[in-house]
Motif scaffolding. Structure first.
Motif, PDB file in Angstrom:
ATOM      1  N   MET A   1       0.845  -1.171   0.000  1.00 33.30           N
ATOM      2  CA  MET A   1       0.000   0.000   0.000  1.00 33.30           C
ATOM      3  C   MET A   1       0.888   1.231   0.000  1.00 33.30           C
ATOM      4  O   MET A   1       1.780   1.357   0.823  1.00 33.30           O
ATOM      5  N   LYS A   2       0.630   2.131  -0.899  1.00 30.60           N
ATOM      6  CA  LYS A   2       1.377   3.381  -0.947  1.00 30.60           C
ATOM      7  C   LYS A   2       0.517   4.478  -0.341  1.00 30.60           C
ATOM      8  O   LYS A   2      -0.663   4.584  -0.659  1.00 30.60           O
ATOM      9  N   PHE A   3       1.122   5.277   0.514  1.00 23.89           N
ATOM     10  CA  PHE A   3       0.385   6.369   1.139  1.00 23.89           C
ATOM     11  C   PHE A   3       0.906   7.711   0.639  1.00 23.89           C
ATOM     12  O   PHE A   3       2.107   7.913   0.495  1.00 23.89           O
ATOM     13  N   ASP A   4      -0.017   8.594   0.382  1.00 26.91           N
ATOM     14  CA  ASP A   4       0.274   9.940  -0.079  1.00 26.91           C
ATOM     15  C   ASP A   4       1.111  10.668   0.981  1.00 26.91           C
ATOM     16  O   ASP A   4       0.806  10.592   2.173  1.00 26.91           O
ATOM     17  N   PRO A   5       2.154  11.392   0.574  1.00 30.55           N
ATOM     18  CA  PRO A   5       2.982  12.103   1.555  1.00 30.55           C
ATOM     19  C   PRO A   5       2.243  13.218   2.300  1.00 30.55           C
ATOM     20  O   PRO A   5       2.680  13.643   3.361  1.00 30.55           O
TER      21      PRO A   5
ATOM     22  N   PRO B   1      -0.862  -0.054   9.212  1.00 23.57           N
ATOM     23  CA  PRO B   1       0.373   0.607   8.776  1.00 23.57           C
ATOM     24  C   PRO B   1       1.204   1.122   9.946  1.00 23.57           C
ATOM     25  O   PRO B   1       0.695   1.330  11.046  1.00 23.57           O
TER      26      PRO B   1
ATOM     27  N   TRP C   1       4.054  10.003  10.411  1.00 27.54           N
ATOM     28  CA  TRP C   1       2.845  10.653   9.914  1.00 27.54           C
ATOM     29  C   TRP C   1       2.553  11.888  10.753  1.00 27.54           C
ATOM     30  O   TRP C   1       2.818  11.911  11.961  1.00 27.54           O
TER      31      TRP C   1
ATOM     32  N   GLY D   1      -4.204   4.481  -3.028  1.00 25.25           N
ATOM     33  CA  GLY D   1      -3.034   3.726  -2.607  1.00 25.25           C
ATOM     34  C   GLY D   1      -3.039   2.277  -3.054  1.00 25.25           C
ATOM     35  O   GLY D   1      -2.029   1.595  -2.974  1.00 25.25           O
TER      36      GLY D   1
ATOM     37  N   THR E   1      -3.834  -0.991  -5.876  1.00 31.76           N
ATOM     38  CA  THR E   1      -3.690  -1.291  -7.296  1.00 31.76           C
ATOM     39  C   THR E   1      -5.043  -1.081  -7.980  1.00 31.76           C
ATOM     40  O   THR E   1      -6.086  -1.034  -7.304  1.00 31.76           O
TER      41      THR E   1
END
Length: 164
Positions: free
Chosen positions: A1-5, A40, A45, A80, A82
């Motif tokens: 999972m990619k999280f927005d900065p 996560p 954060w 985040g 696919t």
């Protein structure tokens, strides 16, 4: 999972335990129970419990747990995942409160009836529990199967919705 900065987070207490919430400027990007699988690491954060999306989410969660809300009216940021995961999460959003689906039905609903295991994996990676109602998905025989937050919580959520 990619999280927005740009993600911001907050903590919230619920009748089923502590929760971590996360949002971007686009919407709610995460909602996890403490101890949930795929929780996560929030180290680093920025915590901002006054973020407008997080404030709305906490209010709506409180209403849901009190039995005064059956749907959520929140902007979501599910970017985040696919494309396949996002299609499964969108299908979860179409399961109304008071109804259940099997993993097979969910897969058929997105045109992937033979991808039951992949659908199950995407359901398990749902980053926004409760609001994106993965707890409404059951095994082919109607049994309570896998829930990243634990089967006790899944049972409790289904009871809140009058399904148990």
């Amino acid at each position: 999972m990619k999280f927005d900065p740009s993600l911001v987070a907050a903590r919230h207490s619920s009748p089923l335990g502590g929760m971590l919430l996360a949002a971007t400027d686009r919407g709610l990007a995460g909602l996890w129970f403490d101890g949930q699988r795929h929780h996560p690491d929030a180290a680093g954060w920025r915590f901002d419990p006054a973020h407008p999306v997080l404030v709305r989410t906490m209010r709506q969660l409180d209403e849901y747990f009190a039995g005064r809300r059956t749907t959520f009216d929140l902007p979501l940021d599910l970017q985040g995942g696919t494309p396949f995961q996002q299609s499964v999460w969108q299908a979860l959003l179409r399961i109304p409160c008071g109804e259940r689906r099997t993993y097979g039905q969910l897969g058929a609903g997105i045109g992937r009836s033979t991808a039951v295991r992949a659908v199950g994996a995407a359901v398990g990676r749902n980053p926004v529990c409760i609001v994106v109602p993965c707890h409404r998905v059951l095994g082919a025989d109607g049994s309570l199967t896998g829930y990243a937050g634990g089967l006790e919580r899944k049972t409790a959520l289904l009871r809140i919705e009058g399904l148990m």
